[in-house]
Design an enzyme around this catalytic site. Structure first.
Site, PDB file in Angstrom:
ATOM      1  N   HIS A  43       0.821  -1.217   0.000  1.00  0.00           N
ATOM      2  CA  HIS A  43       0.000   0.000   0.000  1.00  0.00           C
ATOM      3  C   HIS A  43       0.853   1.265   0.000  1.00  0.00           C
ATOM      4  O   HIS A  43       0.448   2.301  -0.529  1.00  0.00           O
ATOM      5  CB  HIS A  43      -0.924   0.013   1.221  1.00  0.00           C
ATOM      6  CG  HIS A  43      -2.217  -0.711   1.011  1.00  0.00           C
ATOM      7  ND1 HIS A  43      -2.366  -2.055   1.269  1.00  0.00           N
ATOM      8  CD2 HIS A  43      -3.422  -0.283   0.546  1.00  0.00           C
ATOM      9  CE1 HIS A  43      -3.602  -2.423   0.991  1.00  0.00           C
ATOM     10  NE2 HIS A  43      -4.269  -1.373   0.549  1.00  0.00           N
ATOM     11  N   THR A  44       2.035   1.190   0.602  1.00  0.00           N
ATOM     12  CA  THR A  44       2.892   2.369   0.640  1.00  0.00           C
ATOM     13  C   THR A  44       3.292   2.812  -0.757  1.00  0.00           C
ATOM     14  O   THR A  44       3.418   4.012  -1.031  1.00  0.00           O
ATOM     15  CB  THR A  44       4.137   2.099   1.498  1.00  0.00           C
ATOM     16  OG1 THR A  44       3.728   1.675   2.795  1.00  0.00           O
ATOM     17  CG2 THR A  44       5.003   3.342   1.633  1.00  0.00           C
ATOM     18  N   CYS A  96      23.278   8.195  15.804  1.00  0.00           N
ATOM     19  CA  CYS A  96      22.266   9.157  16.242  1.00  0.00           C
ATOM     20  C   CYS A  96      21.956   8.945  17.728  1.00  0.00           C
ATOM     21  O   CYS A  96      22.394   7.971  18.348  1.00  0.00           O
ATOM     22  CB  CYS A  96      20.999   9.022  15.397  1.00  0.00           C
ATOM     23  SG  CYS A  96      20.044   7.517  15.736  1.00  0.00           S
ATOM     24  N   ARG A 365      -0.969 -10.153  -1.013  1.00  0.00           N
ATOM     25  CA  ARG A 365       0.159  -9.543  -1.722  1.00  0.00           C
ATOM     26  C   ARG A 365       0.207 -10.023  -3.162  1.00  0.00           C
ATOM     27  O   ARG A 365       0.176 -11.226  -3.432  1.00  0.00           O
ATOM     28  CB  ARG A 365       1.499  -9.866  -1.071  1.00  0.00           C
ATOM     29  CG  ARG A 365       1.925  -8.935   0.052  1.00  0.00           C
ATOM     30  CD  ARG A 365       2.119  -7.502  -0.421  1.00  0.00           C
ATOM     31  NE  ARG A 365       2.627  -6.656   0.635  1.00  0.00           N
ATOM     32  CZ  ARG A 365       1.874  -5.976   1.494  1.00  0.00           C
ATOM     33  NH1 ARG A 365       0.561  -6.070   1.435  1.00  0.00           N
ATOM     34  NH2 ARG A 365       2.420  -5.206   2.419  1.00  0.00           N
TER      35      ARG A 365
END
Length: 370
Positions: A43-44, A96, A365
């Site tokens: 979906h992305t 980070c 999928r």
């Protein structure tokens, strides 16, 4: 020399996808060139095509992929040509503030390839220099015969895993499985409800079952999906089209609700359902991606009085180098049915039609096989 390959490109917001020739550069320092064998349609990718993620068109779509390392750049020491890999869109930087405090699964400066892949016509970064740079979806861009990624994005796994199945670990399966296991912290004897039985929700159901949940309740409005949920291990199913899912979940748990409720849809109504179907001090995990305009309103007194935890799951809070090989092993041992997520195998030219099939809810999928 750059590699000319075929790839699926979203040229502008809402426009039909195009299969175009692109140029993929040789890997530079810290980069690897991967020959893609299979890539799931997520979906992305559709969100990118519709401009819901950003406006850095043209996009090179595809990110749920498995393949073989073809070349490695200078400084890459842990991968070799021929290594079989699943691609990850999180590659912890190690430097980070999140990585330094021992939480690399929340890395705030994830690594991507430094060089650009481009439309045919040049390998430079700017149009004026002769090549239109492509923005790779989630830093991967794997609806292509080859793609360029940071070395940390290529996670070596057992080559016995079929690429159509293995690639799904790279996004949807990891997101759902990790939501209930890593974020929700499911334990033996827990009760779990999962709202939304798409690929992510099914993976959450499978993860809950594999990690000892004694009751796993699947909630959806589609009877066919609910039937599939039982195949992935759901002990109970609820069609919420005509039933209040909160009351139904409570009825199945002695009136108290579940220990963990997973919202794999990402809508205000499903979030509130998950919130209220928890037991007191239970955990809500949101893994479904919401529209940026959506809002949830819950009385502050309910937030206080019900206690527990409200969590958002980012990529299943996974550490790819740890979790990908583990899930692949579970698949090879016959514990995790990755093949069950693969509804159809398609070509690069069929991705646009796969979006239509996905919208209609007819697949878990579609997988591009190269």
């Amino acid at each position: 020399m750059p590699h000319e390959v075929r790839a699926v490109v979203a040229t502008k917001k809402g426009a039909p996808l195009e299969v175009q020739p692109i140029l993929v550069p040789d890997p530079g320092p810290g980069e690897v060139l991967v020959s893609v064998q299979a890539c799931g349609v997520c979906h992305t990718d559709l969100h990118y095509r519709e401009g819901a993620v950003g406006d850095e068109f043209p996009y090179l779509l595809g990110h749920e992929a498995a393949g073989v390392v073809e070349e490695v750049g200078p400084g890459v020491t842990d991968l070799l040509p021929g290594d079989y890999v699943v691609l990850a869109w999180r590659a912890p930087c190690g430097a980070c503030r999140s990585c330094r405090r021992g939480h690399p699964w929340y890395c705030f400066d994830s690594r991507n390839a430094a060089q650009s892949m481009t439309l045919l016509g040049g390998t430079s970064r700017t149009k004026s220099e002769g090549g239109t740079p492509l923005t790779p979806a989630l830093g991967i861009g794997a609806f292509a015969e080859k793609t360029l990624v940071a070395a940390g994005q290529a996670v070596k796994v057992d080559p016995a895993a079929r690429p159509e199945a293995a690639g799904l670990i790279g996004c949807g399966v990891m997101a759902g499985y990790g939501a209930v296991v890593n974020t929700g912290g499911v334990r033996r004897g827990n009760t779990v409800a999962v709202i939304g039985c798409g690929g992510v929700g099914m993976a959450a159901i499978a993860g809950a079952c594999l990690n000892g949940a004694r009751k796993v309740i699947a909630v959806d409005i589609d009877d066919k999906k609910l039937d599939q949920a039982e195949k992935f291990g759901a002990t109970h199913i609820i069609n919420s089209r005509g039933t209040d899912p909160v009351e139904a979940v409570r009825a199945l748990t002695g009136g108290v609700g579940v220990d963990i409720a997973v919202d794999a849809v990402g809508r205000p109504e499903t979030y509130k359902q998950a919130f209220y179907m928890r037991d007191l001090a239970g955990t809500l995990v949101q893994v479904g991606v919401p529209d940026p305009e959506m809002k949830v309103e819950i009385p502050l007194s309910d937030l206080f009085s019900r206690g527990g935890a409200l969590k958002s799951s980012w990529y299943g809070d996974c550490l790819p180098s740890r979790d990908f090989p583990d899930l692949i092993d579970q698949y090879l041992y016959g514990l995790l049915d990755l093949e069950g997520f693969v509804t159809e195998r398609i070509s690069l030219d069929e991705v646009e039609s796969a979006f239509d099939t996905m919208r209609a809810g007819r697949v878990l999928r579609s997988v591009v096989v190269l």
